[in-house]
Write a protein that holds these residues in place. Structure first.
Motif, PDB file in Angstrom:
ATOM      1  N   PRO A   1       0.798  -1.234   0.000  1.00  0.00           N
ATOM      2  CA  PRO A   1       0.000   0.000   0.000  1.00  0.00           C
ATOM      3  C   PRO A   1       0.827   1.281   0.000  1.00  0.00           C
ATOM      4  CG  PRO A   1      -0.137  -1.120   2.130  1.00  0.00           C
ATOM      5  CD  PRO A   1       0.529  -2.066   1.180  1.00  0.00           C
ATOM      6  N   ASN A   2       2.080   1.200   0.426  1.00  0.00           N
ATOM      7  CA  ASN A   2       2.903   2.403   0.520  1.00  0.00           C
ATOM      8  C   ASN A   2       3.945   2.507  -0.594  1.00  0.00           C
ATOM      9  OD1 ASN A   2       1.714   3.252   3.070  1.00  0.00           O
ATOM     10  ND2 ASN A   2       2.803   1.523   3.986  1.00  0.00           N
ATOM     11  N   LEU A   3       3.753   1.754  -1.671  1.00  0.00           N
ATOM     12  CA  LEU A   3       4.724   1.807  -2.771  1.00  0.00           C
ATOM     13  C   LEU A   3       4.782   3.200  -3.377  1.00  0.00           C
ATOM     14  CD1 LEU A   3       3.381   1.888  -5.918  1.00  0.00           C
ATOM     15  CD2 LEU A   3       2.615  -0.359  -5.225  1.00  0.00           C
ATOM     16  N   ILE A   4       5.906   3.498  -3.992  1.00  0.00           N
ATOM     17  CA  ILE A   4       6.079   4.787  -4.683  1.00  0.00           C
ATOM     18  C   ILE A   4       6.704   4.533  -6.055  1.00  0.00           C
ATOM     19  CG2 ILE A   4       6.311   6.111  -2.546  1.00  0.00           C
ATOM     20  CD1 ILE A   4       9.358   6.206  -3.076  1.00  0.00           C
ATOM     21  N   ASN A   5       6.605   5.540  -6.923  1.00  0.00           N
ATOM     22  CA  ASN A   5       7.347   5.574  -8.194  1.00  0.00           C
ATOM     23  C   ASN A   5       6.991   4.396  -9.110  1.00  0.00           C
ATOM     24  OD1 ASN A   5       9.120   6.782  -9.975  1.00  0.00           O
ATOM     25  ND2 ASN A   5      10.962   5.865  -9.071  1.00  0.00           N
ATOM     26  N   PHE A   6       5.720   4.155  -9.305  1.00  0.00           N
ATOM     27  CA  PHE A   6       5.257   3.082 -10.192  1.00  0.00           C
ATOM     28  C   PHE A   6       5.499   3.492 -11.641  1.00  0.00           C
ATOM     29  CE2 PHE A   6       2.164   0.483 -12.449  1.00  0.00           C
ATOM     30  CZ  PHE A   6       2.176  -0.720 -11.741  1.00  0.00           C
ATOM     31  N   ARG A   7       6.252   2.658 -12.389  1.00  0.00           N
ATOM     32  CA  ARG A   7       6.587   3.009 -13.777  1.00  0.00           C
ATOM     33  C   ARG A   7       6.792   1.728 -14.602  1.00  0.00           C
ATOM     34  NH1 ARG A   7      10.421   2.724  -9.430  1.00  0.00           N
ATOM     35  NH2 ARG A   7      12.576   2.772 -10.174  1.00  0.00           N
TER      36      ARG A   7
ATOM     37  N   LYS B   1       9.525   0.221   0.799  1.00  0.00           N
ATOM     38  CA  LYS B   1      10.442   0.476   1.907  1.00  0.00           C
ATOM     39  C   LYS B   1      11.211  -0.801   2.250  1.00  0.00           C
ATOM     40  CE  LYS B   1       7.784   4.156   4.144  1.00  0.00           C
ATOM     41  NZ  LYS B   1       7.072   4.582   5.376  1.00  0.00           N
ATOM     42  N   LYS B   2      12.458  -0.637   2.631  1.00  0.00           N
ATOM     43  CA  LYS B   2      13.262  -1.802   3.008  1.00  0.00           C
ATOM     44  C   LYS B   2      12.698  -2.508   4.237  1.00  0.00           C
ATOM     45  CE  LYS B   2      17.571  -0.488   0.750  1.00  0.00           C
ATOM     46  NZ  LYS B   2      19.039  -0.303   0.871  1.00  0.00           N
ATOM     47  N   THR B   3      11.929  -1.793   5.032  1.00  0.00           N
ATOM     48  CA  THR B   3      11.285  -2.437   6.190  1.00  0.00           C
ATOM     49  C   THR B   3      10.225  -3.443   5.762  1.00  0.00           C
ATOM     50  OG1 THR B   3       9.755  -0.566   6.326  1.00  0.00           O
ATOM     51  CG2 THR B   3      11.700  -0.503   7.746  1.00  0.00           C
ATOM     52  N   GLU B   4       9.774  -3.381   4.507  1.00  0.00           N
ATOM     53  CA  GLU B   4       8.775  -4.321   3.997  1.00  0.00           C
ATOM     54  C   GLU B   4       9.392  -5.591   3.418  1.00  0.00           C
ATOM     55  OE1 GLU B   4       5.080  -2.435   2.115  1.00  0.00           O
ATOM     56  OE2 GLU B   4       6.654  -0.976   1.635  1.00  0.00           O
TER      57      GLU B   4
END
Length: 238
Positions: free
Chosen positions: A43-49, A101-104
């Protein structure tokens, strides 16, 4: 030629440099072609390309317990397979890439535990290599999985499949799960004609010969007209 390195554990994934500090990049080539579906998992992903990956091919060769627990696997027809990738010199396909995130990482490893994790370097659609590598989930063999990753052993592991008489994960004699395949195609189509046609012509059933376009023209008819069950309409809705 496929260029990659094997990532053995969580620390290997965490050591990868990211475009954003504290993040790593993930490749999506099936259900994760859909940003909506990707966000149901991350759910917290970023920069989808989108990007291009050379030296790998997509195969519907992985028998996932998820399809059985959600009632969308068809054992009678053997339509029970999800996608994976394997190194293959003469193939190129379009993938999505996004950052988590690396925590994921521990949760990601647990969700995708049957796969081999590889670090690859995609390139933009106009041919520019990415600055940093991305993680892709690639094919294993059953022998490798149970030797290196499955600590509980075969008997305990296959309890995930309940009464379905499934005793092998990585197969070359299965067909795509219908609901899952429909979702992958719709997800590819949502990204435009180039991605859609690339999926049809550069994803294969487990025989490693038949493309999805050819599959739809033969025994895979009617799949795109079927709706997913209510419980999966968001996750597998394209």
């Amino acid at each position: 030629m496929a260029v990659y390195s094997v990532l053995d554990d969580a620390s290997a994934l965490a050591s990868l440099p990211g475009d954003v500090d504290g993040y790593i990049s993930i490749c999506g080539y099936g259900s994760l072609l859909s940003e909506k579906s990707a966000r149901s998992t991350f759910p917290n992903l970023i920069n989808f390309r989108t990007a291009r990956l050379t030296g790998f091919r997509r195969l519907f060769s992985f028998v996932g317990a998820f399809f059985f627990t959600h009632g969308i696997a068809n054992l009678k027809t053997q339509e029970i397979a999800a996608l994976s990738v394997e190194p293959y010199e003469d193939e190129t396909f379009i993938t999505t890439v996004f950052d988590i995130k690396k925590t994921e990482i521990p949760a990601f490893i647990q969700r995708e535990r049957e796969y081999r994790f590889l670090a690859v370097v995609p390139e933009s659609l106009d041919g520019k290599p990415f600055t940093n590598p991305a993680v892709i989930c690639a094919s294993y063999t059953d022998e490798e999985f149970f030797k290196f990753k499955c600590c509980e052993g075969k008997e305990t592991y296959f309890q995930h499949y309940g009464e379905y008489n499934v005793h092998k994960i990585w197969r070359d004699d299965v067909l795509p799960c219908r609901v899952y395949l429909r979702h992958c195609v719709l997800a590819a189509k949502s990204l435009g004609d180039e991605v859609y046609n690339n999926f049809l012509d550069h994803a294969f059933i487990a025989d490693r010969k038949t493309t999805i376009r050819q599959y739809f023209e033969t025994i895979g008819t009617g799949i795109m007209e079927e709706e997913p069950p209510e419980s999966l309409k968001t996750r597998y809705g394209g």
